[in-house]
Design a protein around this motif. Structure first.
Motif, PDB file in Angstrom:
ATOM      1  N   GLY A 286       0.860  -1.228   0.122  1.00 29.76           N
ATOM      2  CA  GLY A 286       0.061   0.063  -0.045  1.00 29.76           C
ATOM      3  C   GLY A 286       0.873   1.381  -0.039  1.00 29.76           C
ATOM      4  O   GLY A 286       0.508   2.142  -0.779  1.00 29.76           O
ATOM      5  N   GLN A 287       1.840   1.270   0.869  1.00 34.05           N
ATOM      6  CA  GLN A 287       2.779   2.347   0.881  1.00 34.05           C
ATOM      7  C   GLN A 287       3.595   2.563  -0.594  1.00 34.05           C
ATOM      8  O   GLN A 287       3.493   3.850  -1.202  1.00 34.05           O
ATOM      9  N   THR A 288       3.997   1.565  -1.110  1.00 32.47           N
ATOM     10  CA  THR A 288       4.519   1.589  -2.526  1.00 32.47           C
ATOM     11  C   THR A 288       3.575   2.145  -3.330  1.00 32.47           C
ATOM     12  O   THR A 288       4.019   3.104  -4.303  1.00 32.47           O
ATOM     13  N   ALA A 289       2.465   1.675  -3.433  1.00 33.90           N
ATOM     14  CA  ALA A 289       1.562   2.201  -4.675  1.00 33.90           C
ATOM     15  C   ALA A 289       1.054   3.717  -4.223  1.00 33.90           C
ATOM     16  O   ALA A 289       0.993   4.276  -5.258  1.00 33.90           O
ATOM     17  N   GLY A 290       0.766   3.957  -3.066  1.00 32.54           N
ATOM     18  CA  GLY A 290       0.444   5.201  -2.579  1.00 32.54           C
ATOM     19  C   GLY A 290       1.579   6.401  -2.937  1.00 32.54           C
ATOM     20  O   GLY A 290       1.211   7.330  -3.631  1.00 32.54           O
ATOM     21  N   LEU A 291       2.762   5.945  -2.792  1.00 34.07           N
ATOM     22  CA  LEU A 291       3.734   6.655  -3.234  1.00 34.07           C
ATOM     23  C   LEU A 291       3.874   7.076  -4.549  1.00 34.07           C
ATOM     24  O   LEU A 291       4.175   8.034  -5.188  1.00 34.07           O
ATOM     25  N   LEU A 292       3.937   5.824  -5.142  1.00 33.17           N
ATOM     26  CA  LEU A 292       4.025   5.995  -6.697  1.00 33.17           C
ATOM     27  C   LEU A 292       2.916   6.640  -7.389  1.00 33.17           C
ATOM     28  O   LEU A 292       2.948   7.616  -8.498  1.00 33.17           O
ATOM     29  N   ASP A 327       3.783  -7.712  15.948  1.00 28.16           N
ATOM     30  CA  ASP A 327       2.314  -8.042  16.406  1.00 28.16           C
ATOM     31  C   ASP A 327       1.385  -6.882  16.756  1.00 28.16           C
ATOM     32  O   ASP A 327       2.038  -6.021  17.344  1.00 28.16           O
ATOM     33  N   PRO A 328       0.250  -6.950  16.150  1.00 26.41           N
ATOM     34  CA  PRO A 328      -0.755  -5.841  16.705  1.00 26.41           C
ATOM     35  C   PRO A 328      -0.803  -5.348  17.997  1.00 26.41           C
ATOM     36  O   PRO A 328      -1.063  -4.298  18.113  1.00 26.41           O
ATOM     37  N   SER A 329      -0.480  -6.353  18.950  1.00 22.52           N
ATOM     38  CA  SER A 329      -0.462  -6.091  20.354  1.00 22.52           C
ATOM     39  C   SER A 329       0.835  -4.999  20.937  1.00 22.52           C
ATOM     40  O   SER A 329       0.690  -4.385  21.899  1.00 22.52           O
ATOM     41  N   THR A 330       1.634  -5.327  19.963  1.00 24.65           N
ATOM     42  CA  THR A 330       3.119  -4.379  20.376  1.00 24.65           C
ATOM     43  C   THR A 330       3.434  -3.184  19.290  1.00 24.65           C
ATOM     44  O   THR A 330       4.339  -2.845  19.581  1.00 24.65           O
ATOM     45  N   SER A 331       2.751  -3.453  18.312  1.00 20.20           N
ATOM     46  CA  SER A 331       3.429  -2.739  16.870  1.00 20.20           C
ATOM     47  C   SER A 331       3.490  -1.363  17.290  1.00 20.20           C
ATOM     48  O   SER A 331       2.530  -0.956  17.974  1.00 20.20           O
ATOM     49  N   ARG A 332       4.202  -0.668  16.826  1.00 18.87           N
ATOM     50  CA  ARG A 332       4.340   0.866  17.332  1.00 18.87           C
ATOM     51  C   ARG A 332       3.603   1.703  16.058  1.00 18.87           C
ATOM     52  O   ARG A 332       3.725   2.951  16.209  1.00 18.87           O
ATOM     53  N   ALA A 333       2.903   1.286  15.224  1.00 16.13           N
ATOM     54  CA  ALA A 333       2.556   1.819  14.107  1.00 16.13           C
ATOM     55  C   ALA A 333       1.513   0.919  13.538  1.00 16.13           C
ATOM     56  O   ALA A 333       1.723  -0.384  13.734  1.00 16.13           O
ATOM     57  N   THR A 334       0.441   1.378  13.026  1.00 11.45           N
ATOM     58  CA  THR A 334      -0.746   0.529  12.242  1.00 11.45           C
ATOM     59  C   THR A 334      -0.897   0.867  11.067  1.00 11.45           C
ATOM     60  O   THR A 334       0.098   1.915  10.227  1.00 11.45           O
ATOM     61  N   ALA A 335      -1.421   0.105   9.838  1.00 11.33           N
ATOM     62  CA  ALA A 335      -1.561   0.327   8.754  1.00 11.33           C
ATOM     63  C   ALA A 335      -2.032   1.699   8.523  1.00 11.33           C
ATOM     64  O   ALA A 335      -1.762   2.382   7.615  1.00 11.33           O
ATOM     65  N   ALA A 336      -3.142   2.015   9.420  1.00 17.19           N
ATOM     66  CA  ALA A 336      -3.812   3.452   9.164  1.00 17.19           C
ATOM     67  C   ALA A 336      -2.724   4.457   9.296  1.00 17.19           C
ATOM     68  O   ALA A 336      -2.626   5.403   8.447  1.00 17.19           O
ATOM     69  N   ASP A 337      -1.701   4.378  10.216  1.00 18.27           N
ATOM     70  CA  ASP A 337      -0.854   5.362  10.519  1.00 18.27           C
ATOM     71  C   ASP A 337      -0.072   5.356   9.265  1.00 18.27           C
ATOM     72  O   ASP A 337       0.419   6.529   8.750  1.00 18.27           O
ATOM     73  N   LEU A 338       0.298   4.241   8.525  1.00 19.04           N
ATOM     74  CA  LEU A 338       1.430   4.324   7.530  1.00 19.04           C
ATOM     75  C   LEU A 338       0.912   4.540   6.290  1.00 19.04           C
ATOM     76  O   LEU A 338       1.448   4.844   5.186  1.00 19.04           O
ATOM     77  N   LEU A 339      -0.277   4.385   6.133  1.00 17.14           N
ATOM     78  CA  LEU A 339      -0.942   4.603   4.801  1.00 17.14           C
ATOM     79  C   LEU A 339      -1.889   5.933   4.902  1.00 17.14           C
ATOM     80  O   LEU A 339      -2.638   6.285   4.022  1.00 17.14           O
ATOM     81  N   ARG A 346       3.877  13.512   2.660  1.00 17.00           N
ATOM     82  CA  ARG A 346       5.244  13.883   3.292  1.00 17.00           C
ATOM     83  C   ARG A 346       6.432  13.024   2.820  1.00 17.00           C
ATOM     84  O   ARG A 346       7.260  13.655   2.415  1.00 17.00           O
ATOM     85  N   ARG A 347       6.229  11.754   2.739  1.00 21.28           N
ATOM     86  CA  ARG A 347       7.143  10.679   2.205  1.00 21.28           C
ATOM     87  C   ARG A 347       7.376  10.884   0.723  1.00 21.28           C
ATOM     88  O   ARG A 347       8.375  10.927   0.116  1.00 21.28           O
ATOM     89  N   ALA A 348       6.452  11.306  -0.223  1.00 22.10           N
ATOM     90  CA  ALA A 348       6.393  11.283  -1.489  1.00 22.10           C
ATOM     91  C   ALA A 348       7.198  12.707  -1.685  1.00 22.10           C
ATOM     92  O   ALA A 348       7.828  12.591  -2.902  1.00 22.10           O
ATOM     93  N   ARG A 349       7.005  13.799  -1.017  1.00 27.18           N
ATOM     94  CA  ARG A 349       7.927  14.859  -1.388  1.00 27.18           C
ATOM     95  C   ARG A 349       9.530  14.566  -1.295  1.00 27.18           C
ATOM     96  O   ARG A 349      10.355  15.355  -1.857  1.00 27.18           O
ATOM     97  N   GLU A 350       9.786  13.670  -0.491  1.00 27.81           N
ATOM     98  CA  GLU A 350      11.171  13.213  -0.478  1.00 27.81           C
ATOM     99  C   GLU A 350      11.696  12.579  -1.450  1.00 27.81           C
ATOM    100  O   GLU A 350      12.984  12.193  -1.806  1.00 27.81           O
ATOM    101  N   LEU A 351      10.793  12.136  -2.484  1.00 24.10           N
ATOM    102  CA  LEU A 351      11.414  11.282  -3.738  1.00 24.10           C
ATOM    103  C   LEU A 351      11.609  12.222  -4.791  1.00 24.10           C
ATOM    104  O   LEU A 351      11.839  11.614  -5.905  1.00 24.10           O
ATOM    105  N   ARG A 352      11.571  13.557  -4.754  1.00 27.56           N
ATOM    106  CA  ARG A 352      11.688  14.490  -5.886  1.00 27.56           C
ATOM    107  C   ARG A 352      13.156  14.378  -6.469  1.00 27.56           C
ATOM    108  O   ARG A 352      13.547  14.751  -7.603  1.00 27.56           O
TER     109      ARG A 352
END
Ligand code: DON
Length: 570
Positions: A286-292, A327-339, A346-352
């Protein structure tokens, strides 16, 4: 001397590099038809799935039959003693089933460290201390319970037949056993089955697995409790104790598979669903596709340096974020955070930039070069009604921890190595992972497996791959070949691939994946390129809204693809 001391480890990695088959120029014939399709790592397993489709089974029935047949004929990765993930789209609804192994109740944070706090790799790879609680018996049953159309016993029957009547040993199996002979030979219980007379079973010979046939028959009759309770669970505990493991019958009894919301995202006119935590796979896709999409990647020339550059920069950031996951119980980020849109903007701006960003600047850790390539297997199934199922399943390493449970007939996994034995330090295969993925009782170890389904109005496809940390990059390239460049399925699977996983900071390149001038330009931009014989082994299917099906097995492996033609007049 331990099996995985550093010199042996080097030799082990070198052997993996050398024996990996180069990508063959020839492609298998694409399989096309109308009655359903199966693609898997072994012809006998593909046939089992097709048999179930012909008998009127739906995509789930066929996928479960294929997975169980793989547990017999492809014991390197197919399993009952391991785990996996299924992503399906049934009657238009996308779902994800997590049957990943869990850490046994007696597992602890530092269990793979020596007195000096150094990871002892062998402990998390060899023997039952490396084994997570198997998830496949509960998972395959649960998938069928929810969606299956045929009787459970009918779905298990092809696997029982293969184990009981025997199957013909393939060249791949003989080679895999020979390669793992040192590991398998450490356990007399395993050697008695897989190294009879000290030798691997010869290609072309008939192999019978009577204990496994009996286990499968009990499973067909009573479901997962036949394995997770009673004498079979007791046998697992006994052999685990004997070889220094902590796996108990009570762990098996407590295990549950979990239905999870798949990671779903829109990209290039398609909707894609893949695995959420405890896999990082769906998030990386999802991150790859979203950035592209944000940088209009589709406008770059297909085979030019700019395209590879942007793809790698997207992956670099997705894999850096993977450090936060567990594991979802200890993960420091969720799919919602990273997508999240803001995060991706913000990440996409770094790709210029037109230069490679050193990975140390995306995160500040560094680690030595290493690679991941052991054994996992992916199967994809479609039925004539447009349903698709995508299952990736594994023991982690080839033949898992090497220990076969006597009287039960299957091998135990070594999935515990997917935890961060020492958070912040590279694991055997170069992945650097965080405290979020530290060992803890009952936790699921972070995975990269990315079974995926993708659809738009006119068609649906299912795909996935083995290959450890390379799974998401392999899978997303096949997706992009179809979604962005309109390749047909087989061409999308065949096309040479590249890989980057943040650390080590290098692009791995299959033969012919980059034109010479593209490679030169990438090096000019600051990339380090490293040749790799093969990346992944994708098995994919596609079904159109008109009911046409297509199956594609990867020419990188000896997998097989087949379709069912409906009976005349049906
Ligand atoms: O879950 C994971 O990411 C790994 N255990 C998968 C291992 C794998 O793909 C090995 N295959 N070639």
């Amino acid at each position: 001397m331990t099996l995985f001391s550093s010199s042996r480890r080097l030799a082990f990695l070198l052997v993996l590099t050398i024996i990996a088959a180069p990508v063959s120029a020839a492609s298998p014939d694409p399989a096309r038809g109308t009655g359903g399709a199966v693609a898997s790592a072994a012809p006998a397993a593909t046939q089992a799935g097709l048999e179930i489709l012909r008998a009127g089974g739906n995509a789930v029935d066929a996928a479960v039959a294929t997975a169980l047949a793989l547990a017999v004929v492809h014991p390197q990765a197919g399993n009952l003693g391991g785990g996996g993930f299924a992503v399906a789209r049934m009657d238009g609804e996308a779902t994800a089933l997590d049957f990943r192994e869990t850490a046994p109740a007696a597992a602890s944070h530092d269990m793979y460290l020596d007195a000096k706090g150094e990871p002892v790799t062998e402990r998390s790879l060899v023997g039952p201390l490396a084994a997570g609680v198997p998830g496949s018996p509960a998972g395959l049953w649960e998938l069928h319970q929810r969606y299956g159309a045929l009787d459970w016993a009918q779905v298990v029957a092809p696997a029982i037949r293969l184990a009981g009547d025997g199957f013909v040993v393939t060249a791949r199996l003989e080679k895999s056993v020979a390669k793992a002979a040192q590991l398998l030979g450490r356990f007399p219980e395993t050697a008695a089955v897989w190294l009879p007379g000290g030798e691997p079973p010869a290609a072309g010979s008939l192999m019978k697995l009577p204990d496994l046939a009996a286990t499968l028959a009990a499973y067909a009759e009573r479901g997962p409790e036949a394995i997770t309770g009673g004498p079979l669970a007791a046998a697992i505990e006994i052999v685990s104790n004997r070889h220094g493991g902590i796996l108990k019958a009570a762990d098996l009894k407590a295990y549950r598979s979990v239905w999870r919301e798949p990671v779903v995202f829109d990209a290039f006119g398609w909707r894609v669903a893949s695995m959420p935590l405890p896999s990082s796979g769906g998030i990386i896709l999802g991150q790859t596709a979203g950035l592209l999409e944000r940088i209009e990647w589709q406008r770059t020339p297909r085979f030019g340096a700019e395209r590879a550059h942007l793809l790698v920069e997207a992956w670099r950031r997705a894999y850096a974020d993977r450090f936060l996951l567990g594991d979802p119980s200890t993960s420091r980020a969720t799919a919602a955070d990273l997508l999240d849109d803001e995060w991706l903007d913000r990440r996409a701006r770094e790709l210029r930039s037109r230069r490679a960003t050193p990975s140390d600047e995306v995160r500040s850790w560094s680690l030595p070069a290493a690679r991941e390539s052991t054994e996992t297997t992916h199967l994809s199934v479609a039925d004539g009604a447009g349903n698709v199922v995508s299952i990736t399943t594994t023991l982690n390493g080839s033949f898992g921890c090497g220990l076969l449970v006597p009287g039960v007939g299957f091998l135990l996994n070594n999935e515990m190595d997917d935890f961060a034995a020492a958070p912040g330090r590279p694991n055997l295969y170069g992945l650097i992972q965080g405290e979020a993925n530290a060992v803890g009782p009952g936790k699921r170890m972070l995975s990269s497996m990315s079974p995926a389904v993708a659809w738009r109005e006119t068609e649906t496809m299912a795909l996935g791959s083995p290959g450890g940390s390379t799974i998401p990059t392999v899978t997303v390239q096949v997706l992009l070949n179809v979604m962005v460049d309109g390749d047909d399925l087989q061409a999308a699977v065949n096309r040479p691939r590249i890989h980057h996983q943040w650390m080590p900071d290098q692009i791995e390149v299959e033969p012919d994946a980059l034109a010479p001038e593209t490679a030169v330009e990438l090096e000019r931009r600051g990339y380090r390129l490293k040749a790799r014989n093969r990346l992944g082994e994708v098995n994919a299917v596609r079904v159109t809204s008109a009911g046409t099906v297509e199956a594609a097995a990867d020419p990188r492996g000896p997998g097989s693809a087949g379709v069912v033609q409906p009976a005349p007049g049906s």
